[in-house]
Design an enzyme around this catalytic site. Sequence first.
Site, PDB file in Angstrom:
ATOM      1  CD  GLU A 166      21.215   1.781 -29.470  1.00 35.50           C
ATOM      2  OE1 GLU A 166      21.334   1.763 -28.224  1.00 35.50           O
ATOM      3  OE2 GLU A 166      20.434   2.525 -30.090  1.00 35.50           O
TER       4      GLU A 166
ATOM      5  CD  GLU B 270      16.742   1.432 -26.826  1.00 37.63           C
ATOM      6  OE1 GLU B 270      16.412   2.253 -25.950  1.00 37.63           O
ATOM      7  OE2 GLU B 270      17.818   0.813 -26.797  1.00 37.63           O
TER       8      GLU B 270
HETATM    9  O1  AHR Z   1      23.569   4.209 -26.844  1.00 37.81           O
HETATM   10  C1  AHR Z   1      22.930   4.973 -25.878  1.00 37.81           C
HETATM   11  C2  AHR Z   1      21.422   4.762 -25.862  1.00 37.81           C
HETATM   12  O2  AHR Z   1      21.126   3.460 -25.477  1.00 37.81           O
HETATM   13  C3  AHR Z   1      20.699   4.908 -27.182  1.00 37.81           C
HETATM   14  O3  AHR Z   1      20.405   6.221 -27.495  1.00 37.81           O
HETATM   15  C4  AHR Z   1      19.440   4.130 -26.935  1.00 37.81           C
HETATM   16  O4  AHR Z   1      18.906   3.606 -28.116  1.00 37.81           O
HETATM   17  C5  AHR Z   1      19.859   3.072 -25.960  1.00 37.81           C
HETATM   18  O5  AHR Z   1      18.988   2.930 -24.923  1.00 37.81           O
END
Ligand code: AHR
Length: 508
Positions: free
Chosen positions: A293, A172
């Site tokens: 994610e 990110e």
């Molecule tokens: O999964 C939790 C967090 O969410 C991760 O560390 C990040 O990449 C995202 O914003």
Amino acid sequence: MKLIVDASNLQGRISRHVYGQFSEHLGHCIYDGLYVGEKSKIPNIDGMRKDVIDVLRRIRIPNLRWPGGCFADCYHWRDGIGPRSKRPYIVNDTWGGVAEDNSFGTHEFLRFCELIGAEPYINGNVSSGTVQEMSQWIEYLNAKVQGPMTELRKKNGRKEPWNVRFWGFGNEPWGDGHMRPEYYADQFRRYTTYARDYGDTKLVRIAAGANGGDLNWTEVLMQSAGQWLDAVTLHYYTVPGVWEHKGSATKFDVPEYYTTLEKADNIEKIIKAQSVIMDKYDPEARVGLFVDEWGTWFDVEEGTNPGFLHQQNTMRDAMVAAISLNIFHRNNRRVRMANIAQLVNVLQAMILTEGEKMLVTPTCHVFDLYKVHQDADRVESFAQAAPIDGCKLDAITHTASVKDGVLHVSAANIHADKALPVELDVWGFDAASVSGEILGNGDIHALNTFKKPNAVKIRKLDLAVKNGKVLFELPPCSVATITLKPAAAKKAPAKKAPVKKAAKKASK
Ligand code: AHR
């Protein structure tokens, strides 16, 4: 309700890697979740919880992403190698401001992957690391040739390289490092130049993608770094409320249940929009879209550290899992990896632990029901169902695939309070036997607790075959997988022994 499956209409392979998982140094995911140390009373193999390993082997995890997430962008891998007593403490100020003793590092992660039979996916540090640091991490893991990193690895007890293919370049970066896409694309180009392929291990170079629907990020990245990358990531979380008040994991009403599922379903629009941009620069779809994610994100459970992202998991989460996996299947041309967040004790977890106790969540059961689709060929499926009052989604979400001649159909009833009688009509497949398994008995709030760890579990699905159609009922908020096996292939009669005759002749 009619569900039609056309088994002769093949729609491409479903990569097993869309069943990937994510583990971060966050709350009790690593420590207490999967790693307790060799000296723990909790049964373990080299410090890794045996009960957790057994569940993860059962659901056949194809790959595991580590060490983050945001934590990856402040992680310096050399802190986590060598004798544990000499590893430094750091402050995990990304998650909860707690001490991190680095006792779970590179060797431990790779051992865990071996134990659960998953391929490792390592996320490098671009925001606060250096090109040299990432380049040497790859050399440490993958080089066989004599050199400083190989020597260091051997000194730390590992002779052979691990040959890790999957490497992420930052996490990110639009947030971690507040980079603009132009800047990140240039950083990616620098980092990837020194990320070497060693021996036969060709790296899968994974660039950090957009924040949800930010199409400009993808446009810039594909245009200026497309030729050097193999995949672009996408992060998408299902949050029923707003960021400040996300909503409770366990206390929700029917409208909130439907809102959650509608929001989960929104990922498909984002995948399609991102794919349009990717198609412009990569019409052959060489580059994958890795949703590394995804999952539900609710308010943390009362009384827990807000930085630990601990939440319970109900049948609503199971439905989010079914909807999302069906979407990944449908978009298999681009979506070749996905990693649900996260493995144990964090967000939409497979497993929750409390001391020596462990439970599997409804989401984990969906992964169990769906594992049959890994590396299978997707086939077309259609449904006709009346709309749901108060929800924009179709009443049924479904997917089907064929592997090794066996057809699997998964279907979930979105309704909060109405059962769906299903008539499954299969075209182009001569089934000799049909069986099914189901999760959910009509309660959208159903969950497993440490007191009742098996309240939600997979059971046999009652079905009947009438006039060539498979008939069964899906209770409200339930997910099922139906298995159709073909008639056993007749054994070809053994050929009369021309070989023997020839041998006799030859010996004369
Ligand atoms: O999964 C939790 C967090 O969410 C991760 O560390 C990040 O990449 C995202 O914003």
